[in-house]
Write an enzyme that holds these catalytic residues in place. Structure first.
Site, PDB file in Angstrom:
ATOM      1  N   THR A  24      39.068  38.163  48.074  1.00  0.00           N
ATOM      2  CA  THR A  24      38.616  37.310  47.373  1.00  0.00           C
ATOM      3  C   THR A  24      38.862  37.808  45.662  1.00  0.00           C
ATOM      4  O   THR A  24      38.904  39.096  45.498  1.00  0.00           O
ATOM      5  CB  THR A  24      37.568  36.787  47.397  1.00  0.00           C
ATOM      6  OG1 THR A  24      36.343  37.935  47.201  1.00  0.00           O
ATOM      7  CG2 THR A  24      37.104  36.278  48.617  1.00  0.00           C
ATOM      8  N   ASP A  25      38.985  36.917  44.805  1.00  0.00           N
ATOM      9  CA  ASP A  25      38.833  37.387  43.414  1.00  0.00           C
ATOM     10  C   ASP A  25      37.092  37.418  43.111  1.00  0.00           C
ATOM     11  O   ASP A  25      36.496  37.147  43.855  1.00  0.00           O
ATOM     12  CB  ASP A  25      39.614  36.249  42.426  1.00  0.00           C
ATOM     13  CG  ASP A  25      39.016  34.936  42.582  1.00  0.00           C
ATOM     14  OD1 ASP A  25      37.855  34.589  43.270  1.00  0.00           O
ATOM     15  OD2 ASP A  25      39.518  33.853  42.201  1.00  0.00           O
ATOM     16  N   GLY A  26      36.891  37.620  41.987  1.00  0.00           N
ATOM     17  CA  GLY A  26      35.477  37.519  41.275  1.00  0.00           C
ATOM     18  C   GLY A  26      34.571  36.779  41.732  1.00  0.00           C
ATOM     19  O   GLY A  26      33.392  36.723  41.793  1.00  0.00           O
ATOM     20  N   SER A  27      35.102  35.072  41.848  1.00  0.00           N
ATOM     21  CA  SER A  27      34.276  34.039  42.262  1.00  0.00           C
ATOM     22  C   SER A  27      34.446  33.489  43.716  1.00  0.00           C
ATOM     23  O   SER A  27      33.584  32.679  43.876  1.00  0.00           O
ATOM     24  CB  SER A  27      34.803  32.806  41.412  1.00  0.00           C
ATOM     25  OG  SER A  27      36.247  32.712  41.980  1.00  0.00           O
TER      26      SER A  27
END
Length: 153
Positions: A24-27
């Site tokens: 995933t990305d930061g979110s």
């Protein structure tokens, strides 16, 4: 079948995949490149389920598969901890290539649709014809699903 893989609809293959932080990305949403990794794992396990272990294939025959072309339609995001399924089916068998359709789903809802063309290559990266045993194995898994996206029309 290996590693939790199950036979899929349309004589294809389904691979369950859990989304981890690394995907995933930061979110907490799966980064677009994560779908490429999910699809690669699913293709590898599909081949393994057909009896074609890729390392043995390369060591004993000198044959490998490489992605020549891939089209992806991102339809909806996958998120941290989601349990996904990657469906893989063969849509066409060429002289030295395979075309596949792959779909990433969550609870039966499509998140990404992919059309993939694989080239059959020797150790020098040159195209080679698919051996008869491969053709027979893949022919038994042909999907009646057509490729999706702009080039499918």
């Amino acid at each position: 079948m290996a590693d939790g893989a199950t036979a899929g609809v349309d004589a294809g293959h389904l691979l369950p995949v859990r989304v981890y932080w690394e995907d995933t990305d930061g979110s907490g949403i799966v980064y677009h490149a994560g779908y490429l990794r999910f699809a690669e794992r699913a293709r590898t396990e599909f081949l393994r389920a057909l009896g074609f272990d890729q390392s043995t294939l390369l060591n004993e025959t000198g044959i490998a598969f490489a992605v020549r072309r891939m089209e992806i339609d991102f339809l909806s995001p996958a998120r941290l901890d989601d349990l996904l399924e990657v469906a893989t089916s063969v849509t066409d068998i060429g002289g030295a290539s395979l075309s596949m359709r792959q779909r990433v789903e969550r609870d039966g809802r499509a998140l990404a649709d992919m059309n993939v063309k694989l080239a059959c290559m020797d150790r020098r990266g040159r195209p080679v014809r698919l051996p008869a045993a491969f053709r027979a194995g893949f022919a038994g898994t042909m999907s009646n699903q057509r490729a999706v996206g702009p080039r499918a029309r």
